[in-house]
Write an enzyme that holds these catalytic residues in place. Structure first.
Site, PDB file in Angstrom:
ATOM      1  N   ARG A  16     -13.129 -45.480  14.106  1.00  0.00           N
ATOM      2  CA  ARG A  16     -13.278 -44.110  14.747  1.00  0.00           C
ATOM      3  C   ARG A  16     -14.627 -43.784  15.434  1.00  0.00           C
ATOM      4  O   ARG A  16     -14.672 -42.912  16.291  1.00  0.00           O
ATOM      5  CB  ARG A  16     -12.728 -43.031  13.607  1.00  0.00           C
ATOM      6  CG  ARG A  16     -11.434 -42.945  13.194  1.00  0.00           C
ATOM      7  CD  ARG A  16     -11.206 -41.840  12.171  1.00  0.00           C
ATOM      8  NE  ARG A  16     -11.766 -42.485  11.084  1.00  0.00           N
ATOM      9  CZ  ARG A  16     -11.742 -41.784   9.863  1.00  0.00           C
ATOM     10  NH1 ARG A  16     -11.616 -40.215   9.785  1.00  0.00           N
ATOM     11  NH2 ARG A  16     -12.107 -42.233   8.733  1.00  0.00           N
ATOM     12  N   GLN A  73     -18.584 -59.527   2.726  1.00  0.00           N
ATOM     13  CA  GLN A  73     -17.198 -59.126   2.352  1.00  0.00           C
ATOM     14  C   GLN A  73     -16.414 -59.640   3.390  1.00  0.00           C
ATOM     15  O   GLN A  73     -16.290 -59.021   4.560  1.00  0.00           O
ATOM     16  CB  GLN A  73     -16.893 -57.801   1.897  1.00  0.00           C
ATOM     17  CG  GLN A  73     -15.365 -57.410   1.420  1.00  0.00           C
ATOM     18  CD  GLN A  73     -15.189 -55.859   1.490  1.00  0.00           C
ATOM     19  OE1 GLN A  73     -15.747 -55.322   2.335  1.00  0.00           O
ATOM     20  NE2 GLN A  73     -14.237 -55.578   0.723  1.00  0.00           N
ATOM     21  N   GLU A 154      -6.499 -40.969  -4.699  1.00  0.00           N
ATOM     22  CA  GLU A 154      -6.766 -40.995  -2.873  1.00  0.00           C
ATOM     23  C   GLU A 154      -5.500 -39.762  -2.583  1.00  0.00           C
ATOM     24  O   GLU A 154      -4.643 -39.504  -2.735  1.00  0.00           O
ATOM     25  CB  GLU A 154      -6.683 -42.075  -2.558  1.00  0.00           C
ATOM     26  CG  GLU A 154      -7.746 -43.133  -3.028  1.00  0.00           C
ATOM     27  CD  GLU A 154      -8.941 -42.628  -2.504  1.00  0.00           C
ATOM     28  OE1 GLU A 154      -9.332 -42.617  -1.050  1.00  0.00           O
ATOM     29  OE2 GLU A 154      -9.677 -42.123  -3.392  1.00  0.00           O
TER      30      GLU A 154
HETATM   31  C1  UD1 Z   1     -13.400 -43.451  -0.118  1.00  0.00           C
HETATM   32  C2  UD1 Z   1     -12.793 -43.302  -1.580  1.00  0.00           C
HETATM   33  C3  UD1 Z   1     -12.753 -41.707  -1.470  1.00  0.00           C
HETATM   34  C4  UD1 Z   1     -13.818 -40.856  -1.268  1.00  0.00           C
HETATM   35  C5  UD1 Z   1     -14.256 -41.309   0.270  1.00  0.00           C
HETATM   36  C6  UD1 Z   1     -15.681 -40.636   0.644  1.00  0.00           C
HETATM   37  C7  UD1 Z   1     -11.891 -45.096  -2.463  1.00  0.00           C
HETATM   38  C8  UD1 Z   1     -10.655 -46.028  -2.518  1.00  0.00           C
HETATM   39  N1  UD1 Z   1     -11.945 -43.944  -1.825  1.00  0.00           N
HETATM   40  O1  UD1 Z   1     -12.334 -43.448   0.711  1.00  0.00           O
HETATM   41  O2  UD1 Z   1     -12.111 -41.191  -2.875  1.00  0.00           O
HETATM   42  O3  UD1 Z   1     -13.384 -39.481  -0.983  1.00  0.00           O
HETATM   43  O4  UD1 Z   1     -14.563 -42.578   0.322  1.00  0.00           O
HETATM   44  O5  UD1 Z   1     -15.984 -40.788   1.914  1.00  0.00           O
HETATM   45  O6  UD1 Z   1     -13.028 -45.847  -2.600  1.00  0.00           O
HETATM   46  N2  UD1 Z   1     -15.964 -50.407   2.567  1.00  0.00           N
HETATM   47  C9  UD1 Z   1     -16.366 -51.618   2.333  1.00  0.00           C
HETATM   48  N3  UD1 Z   1     -15.273 -52.634   2.133  1.00  0.00           N
HETATM   49  C10 UD1 Z   1     -14.046 -52.212   2.020  1.00  0.00           C
HETATM   50  C11 UD1 Z   1     -13.674 -50.757   2.185  1.00  0.00           C
HETATM   51  C12 UD1 Z   1     -14.728 -50.057   2.482  1.00  0.00           C
HETATM   52  O7  UD1 Z   1     -17.431 -52.001   2.568  1.00  0.00           O
HETATM   53  O8  UD1 Z   1     -13.223 -53.026   1.982  1.00  0.00           O
HETATM   54  C13 UD1 Z   1     -17.032 -49.345   2.893  1.00  0.00           C
HETATM   55  C14 UD1 Z   1     -16.797 -48.730   4.149  1.00  0.00           C
HETATM   56  O9  UD1 Z   1     -17.671 -49.430   5.099  1.00  0.00           O
HETATM   57  C15 UD1 Z   1     -17.384 -47.185   3.853  1.00  0.00           C
HETATM   58  C16 UD1 Z   1     -17.290 -46.939   2.280  1.00  0.00           C
HETATM   59  O10 UD1 Z   1     -17.229 -48.123   1.831  1.00  0.00           O
HETATM   60  O11 UD1 Z   1     -19.060 -47.559   3.954  1.00  0.00           O
HETATM   61  C17 UD1 Z   1     -15.912 -46.396   2.222  1.00  0.00           C
HETATM   62  O12 UD1 Z   1     -14.911 -46.880   2.963  1.00  0.00           O
HETATM   63  P1  UD1 Z   1     -13.810 -45.911   3.532  1.00  0.00           P
HETATM   64  O13 UD1 Z   1     -12.690 -46.681   4.174  1.00  0.00           O
HETATM   65  O14 UD1 Z   1     -14.383 -44.788   4.442  1.00  0.00           O
HETATM   66  O15 UD1 Z   1     -13.206 -45.220   2.369  1.00  0.00           O
HETATM   67  P2  UD1 Z   1     -12.196 -43.767   2.141  1.00  0.00           P
HETATM   68  O16 UD1 Z   1     -10.759 -44.678   2.504  1.00  0.00           O
HETATM   69  O17 UD1 Z   1     -12.739 -42.736   3.172  1.00  0.00           O
END
Ligand code: UD1
Ligand code: CA
Length: 457
Positions: A16, A73, A154
């Site tokens: 985004r 990752q 979630e």
């Molecule tokens: C996540 C949380 C949610 C919380 C929100 C806050 C989970 C399942 N959910 O959701 O409860 O309210 O953050 O912003 O954790 N990332 C990785 N590898 C991955 C996926 C994500 O490094 O495989 C990192 C992303 O770069 C980011 C962070 O983790 O910095 C959060 O990932 P994002 O996809 O934004 O999480 P949300 O779905 O928003």
């Protein structure tokens, strides 16, 4: 505080953001978002920091500060999956593991310290940093029974009833490292997004009979994450306010904090006045009692006390006490300007020293040079430092006076106490205490104009 490590999730692309650049490298007040999170961790006394990288891993890895461990990752299969990739970072480690996110740069050390204190006092296996949002859409919800944390659900997996909960998961946690290692073994991707959710560890830990807790953030802005360039601008505004407020509390006068753009590594002394439109980037120190006029930009430079700068640009240079700069002066890298110097309007200085009391009041170029004490460079003096291939050095020793519109063709030295006549092009060294005149002698042809008038008839 127990031994503590920090793991920062930063593998996502951040679709985004509509950008080629990995999200966590986008800058807030001139500094990458992930660097703020690392600094908050270090500020709380946790130096052992790992960052999970994925999208453009090499670019992110190269941008990380020294001493930070990068963990790759390769596929983004969820926040739980990300932490599993980092298991080597905390294997056999007994203590706290903070899990933070690289796109929430406003998190402060005080908030991390508060969370760790609650975590340790409560004897929790996991403590979640939470906040209450009027509009919690999209976030994981904090499901409680009374005060007790039960689980995080979630948004996409939540029931109507759960979606009504306004307490949300910030995505930042303090875990007991050993308990987390154990819980990660039970993670499954059986949810709406088919991802391994780190948030599921809360339920898993509870089922294993461990205590879990939550810590409501003391400062709501601390947990704001950036998902778009609109949010980036909003966060920048909050950060700007924090930086400016801190400087004003230490004695700086900022006439309009909303339009003064200072880097987080800027130090400003007491009673120094910053006018609107001032920009600093990188590491900048400005002393006491200075005036920094509007639209001045200072990058990686040190400014002394009582310096007056008007609408000028200063890059990688030093300016000592009592000096005047500008308006419209341009100090390029490696300029060393002494005390009580005048670098006036439309003066450009590059890789040059101007010693105490030297003056270049207007329209002058000083490149690759040494200008001695109390030297006066007349209007339009040009240091001719470049022959198209090589650059050479010019030295003007103490107490010299260079007349207007002179060229000093380097390499050349004007020795102490000498004068150069206006309009000279100096190509040879000038001995001390002399006058050099290097221009065509004036010839007056009397009556010439009258002859011309006759010819026109
Ligand atoms: C996540 C949380 C949610 C919380 C929100 C806050 C989970 C399942 N959910 O959701 O409860 O309210 O953050 O912003 O954790 N990332 C990785 N590898 C991955 C996926 C994500 O490094 O495989 C990192 C992303 O770069 C980011 C962070 O983790 O910095 C959060 O990932 P994002 O996809 O934004 O999480 P949300 O779905 O928003
Ligand atoms: Ca997600």
């Amino acid at each position: 505080m127990k031994a503590t490590k920090t793991l920062i999730l930063a593998a996502g692309h951040g679709t985004r953001m509509v950008s080629e650049k990995p999200k966590v490298l986008h800058e807030v007040c001139g500094k990458a978002m992930v660097d703020y999170v690392i600094d908050a961790s270090r500020g709380a006394g946790i130096d052992d920091v790992g960052v999970i990288v994925g999208y453009k891993a090499d670019v992110v890895r190269a941008a990380l500060p020294e001493g930070v461990v990068a963990v790759e990752q390769t596929e983004q299969l969820g926040t739980g999956h990300a932490v599993i990739q980092a298991l080597p970072f905390f294997e056999n480690f007994e203590g706290n593991l903070l899990v933070l996110v690289g796109d929430a740069p406003l998190v402060r050390k005080e908030t991390l310290e508060g969370m760790i204190a609650v975590h340790e006092a409560g004897g929790f296996a996991a403590t979640v940093l939470t906040a209450v949002f009027e509009d919690p859409t999209g976030y994981g919800r904090i499901v409680k029974e009374g005060d007790a944390l039960i689980k995080i659900v979630e948004h996409k997996d939540a029931t109507e009833e759960e979606r009504a909960i306004k307490e949300i998961n910030s995505g930042m946690y303090c875990f007991d490292a050993a308990a987390l290692r154990e819980a990660l073994k039970s993670l499954r991707a059986d949810n709406a997004q088919k991802e391994y959710y780190l948030t599921d560890t809360i339920e898993i830990l509870r089922a294993a009979g461990k205590k879990v807790g939550s810590y409501p953030t003391p400062e709501i802005t601390d947990i704001a994450a950036v998902n778009s360039k609109v949010q980036l601008a909003e966060i920048e505004k909050i950060m700007r306010k924090r930086i400016n407020t801190a400087l004003m509390e230490k004695g700086a006068i900022i006439i309009d904090p909303d339009s003064t753009y200072l880097s987080p590594d800027t130090v400003v002394g007491r009673d120094t006045v910053l006018y609107p439109g001032v920009i600093t980037q990188g590491k900048v120190t400005i002393g006491d009692n200075c005036i920094v006029g509007h639209n001045t930009r200072i990058v990686d430079s040190a400014i002394g006390d009582g310096v007056d700068i008007q609408s000028s640009t200063i890059l990688e240079s030093t300016v000592d006490d009592g000096t005047h700069v500008g308006p419209y002066a341009y100090l390029r890298p490696n300029s060393k300007i002494g005390k009580n110097v005048k670098v006036g309007d439309f003066v450009e200085v590059k890789n040059a020293t101007m010693k105490d009391g030297a003056k270049a009041s207007h329209l002058t170029y000083i490149g690759d040079a040494e200008v001695g004490r109390n030297v006066n460079l007349g209007c339009g003096t040009v240091f001719v430092n470049y022959d198209g291939v090589h650059k050479f050095k010019t030295v003007v020793e103490d107490n010299c006076f260079i007349g207007c519109n002179s060229n000093l063709v380097s390499p050349v030295t004007v020795k102490e106490g000498s004068y150069v006549a206006a309009g000279s092009t100096i190509t040879q060294d000038v001995p001390e205490d002399s006058l050099a005149i290097a221009r065509a002698r004036q010839v007056n042809k009397e009556g010439y104009a009258l002859t011309m008038d006759q010819l026109k008839k």
